[in-house]
Scaffold this active site. Structure first.
Site, mmCIF file in Angstrom:
data_model
loop_
_atom_site.group_PDB
_atom_site.id
_atom_site.type_symbol
_atom_site.label_atom_id
_atom_site.label_comp_id
_atom_site.label_asym_id
_atom_site.label_seq_id
_atom_site.Cartn_x
_atom_site.Cartn_y
_atom_site.Cartn_z
ATOM 1 N N PRO A 1 61.250 110.034 -73.430
ATOM 2 C CA PRO A 1 59.811 109.921 -73.670
ATOM 3 C C PRO A 1 59.281 110.757 -74.822
ATOM 4 C CG PRO A 1 60.207 111.409 -71.835
ATOM 5 C CD PRO A 1 61.562 110.898 -72.273
ATOM 6 N N GLN A 2 60.046 111.751 -75.281
ATOM 7 C CA GLN A 2 59.507 112.688 -76.267
ATOM 8 C C GLN A 2 59.156 112.015 -77.589
ATOM 9 O OE1 GLN A 2 62.218 113.363 -74.448
ATOM 10 N NE2 GLN A 2 61.595 115.129 -73.218
ATOM 11 N N SER B 122 66.543 105.643 -79.495
ATOM 12 C CA SER B 122 66.865 107.062 -79.333
ATOM 13 C C SER B 122 68.327 107.268 -78.963
ATOM 14 C CB SER B 122 65.982 107.686 -78.247
ATOM 15 O OG SER B 122 64.626 107.652 -78.622
ATOM 16 N N GLY C 138 71.130 133.407 -63.405
ATOM 17 C CA GLY C 138 71.881 133.061 -64.601
ATOM 18 C C GLY C 138 70.931 132.571 -65.682
ATOM 19 N N CYS D 226 65.007 115.953 -84.845
ATOM 20 C CA CYS D 226 66.400 116.343 -85.079
ATOM 21 C C CYS D 226 67.294 115.126 -85.281
ATOM 22 C CB CYS D 226 66.917 117.186 -83.918
ATOM 23 S SG CYS D 226 66.807 116.375 -82.313
ATOM 24 N N GLY E 251 71.943 130.264 -68.331
ATOM 25 C CA GLY E 251 72.569 129.196 -69.108
ATOM 26 C C GLY E 251 71.556 128.185 -69.609
ATOM 27 N N THR F 5 71.417 124.802 -69.370
ATOM 28 C CA THR F 5 70.965 123.763 -68.442
ATOM 29 C C THR F 5 70.015 124.331 -67.402
ATOM 30 O OG1 THR F 5 73.060 122.585 -68.740
ATOM 31 C CG2 THR F 5 71.706 121.948 -66.869
ATOM 32 N N GLN G 165 56.053 112.572 -80.286
ATOM 33 C CA GLN G 165 56.322 113.053 -81.646
ATOM 34 C C GLN G 165 55.727 112.116 -82.688
ATOM 35 O OE1 GLN G 165 60.548 113.190 -81.079
ATOM 36 N NE2 GLN G 165 60.597 115.408 -80.780
ATOM 37 N N ARG H 269 66.040 111.943 -86.533
ATOM 38 C CA ARG H 269 65.564 110.947 -87.506
ATOM 39 C C ARG H 269 64.493 111.531 -88.420
ATOM 40 N NH1 ARG H 269 64.748 106.243 -85.406
ATOM 41 N NH2 ARG H 269 65.608 106.811 -83.366
#
EC number: 1.2.1.70
Length: 424
Positions: A111-112, A105, A185, A50, A187, A189, A116, A52
């Site tokens: 770390p993702q 980043s 909930g 998303c 949401g 987060t 990738q 680069r």
């Protein structure tokens, strides 16, 4: 080989440009094949996230990459060139190391990106667009970036609410697998905290929401049990971890409710995370022993501290990248001698095998073993030194003292002479 890293990212291009060149999974194979159709490109891999889109390739004419990107995504070359960067050779390796290490980043140290990049590399290998030239480069970058992350500790400190929460839970409960998590909930987060906990091995989820449909969706995601808000008092004692993030105007989890739950749990510890504003859990709940209550402000202070520590770690990581870059340059230069060394060793091995077979035949024929071994060693020395001797004589005839000095260095004759003197 000339390694080139070409692309655009969140620093150089706005989202409306990035989304136009983002690589859709269904397009991946066809785009890589199209890229390799360019006669100037020998090998290539494409990384697209998303934030680069980058091409890593072996090419002597990197300017074709911008033209190709513009053509494939139906963009103006003039427009795209405003946002595009091209790094070649040493600078290309440095850029790719920074990307893999998380230094480039949006969230420093995340770390993702390394995973990738590995996926992009592995896909290109399967498709055959990465071969002998890029494969060792990527393998080096993966090893080096892992060392950089480990030695700098750049990913060790929490910089998001979800990550900070998971770290706190891990400090209180050493075994994620045995935890029961109550999610109140639905949401973003709260769901992200649940996702991270699930990745760490949590498999028991209770999920309550004012909207039953939202609760059911989350329950399907984490294989949990769907509850209503009214079920909270009944199921609260089962929860080791409570994550609450509703839009209620007033707190609905009070001290007496948690105290009752603790009694039913035989006062086993509880971790309560209140992500709601206004708060869902009364602050005096934290007065209870064995209760660990955190709200958004508590986590924010952890995040600010984590960001400071990551910035310091990033400075160390940049220094480590320079060191790894020097190591890469030395390693890459050594590859130029690889074929010569391999051919030379094969030649020496062939000569040795020929002389060994000759000696074994003589021993089998009954000749004296000592005489055969003496002859074997003499013939082997003569054959191994024949070509170097001719070359050295030619250097002397041509008055090439520089080459003779190089030969002395390669053969280490000074060290050998010292050894002979010690023996004698």
């Amino acid at each position: 080989m000339v390694f080139v890293a070409c692309g655009l990212n969140h620093k150089t291009a706005p989202i409306h440009v990035r989304e136009k060149v983002a690589l859709q999974p269904a397009m991946q194979d066809s785009l890589l094949s199209s890229l390799l159709d360019l006669p100037e490109v020998n090998e290539a891999a494409i990384l697209s996230t998303c934030n680069r889109t980058e091409i890593y390739c072996d090419t002597n004419t990197p300017e074709v990459l911008g033209n190709w990107l513009a053509h494939e995504h139906q963009l103006s070359e003039e427009l795209l060139s405003q946002f595009l960067y091209i790094h070649q050779g040493k600078e290309g390796i440095k850029h790719t190391l920074r990307v893999a290490s998380g230094l480039d980043s949006m969230m420093i140290g995340e770390p993702q990106i390394l995973g990738q990049m590995k996926q992009a590399y592995q896909h290109a290998c399967r498709l055959g667009t990465v071969k002998t030239q890029l494969r060792p480069v990527f393998e080096y970058i993966f090893r080096a970036s892992k060392r950089i992350r480990t030695r700098s500790g750049i990913g060790a400190n929490p910089v998001s609410i979800a990550y900070a929460a998971v770290q706190l839970i891990g400090q209180l409960f050493k075994n994620y697998h045995s935890l029961s998590v109550f999610l109140i909930g639905s949401g973003e987060t709260a769901s992200l905290v649940a996702k991270y906990l699930h990745q760490h091995g949590v498999h028991r989820f209770l999920i309550a929401s004012r909207t039953l449909e939202n609760a059911q969706k989350l329950a399907e995601t984490f294989d949990g049990k769907t509850l209503s808000i009214g079920d909270i008092p009944q199921y609260l004692p089962l929860a080791d971890v409570v994550i609450s993030a509703t839009a209620c105007p007033l707190p609905f989890i009070n001290k007496s409710l948690v105290e009752h739950a603790l009694e039913q749990r035989n006062h086993a510890p509880m971790f309560l995370l209140d992500l709601a504003v206004p708060r869902d859990i009364e602050g005096n709940v934290n007065e209870l022993e064995q209760v660990h209550l955190y709200n958004v402000d508590d986590l924010q202070s952890m995040i600010e501290k984590g960001m400071d520590e990551r910035r310091n770690a990033a400075l160390q990581a940049e220094q480590l990248i320079e060191s790894e870059l020097d190591n890469y340059i030395r390693w890459h230069r050594s590859l130029r001698a690889k074929d010569v060394i391999c051919d030379y060793r094969n030649q020496m091995h062939t000569l040795a095998q020929q002389e060994l077979q000759r000696a074994l035949k003589k021993i089998s024929a009954g000749q004296n073993q000592q005489d055969v071994l003496n002859e074997f060693s003499m013939r082997l020395v003569n054959k191994l030194t024949h070509n170097p001797t001719i070359g050295l004589r030619q250097m002397a005839w041509d008055n090439r003292e520089d080459l003779l000095d190089l030969a002395r260095y390669l053969f280490d004759t000074t060290a050998n002479q010292s050894l002979y003197e010690e023996i004698s």
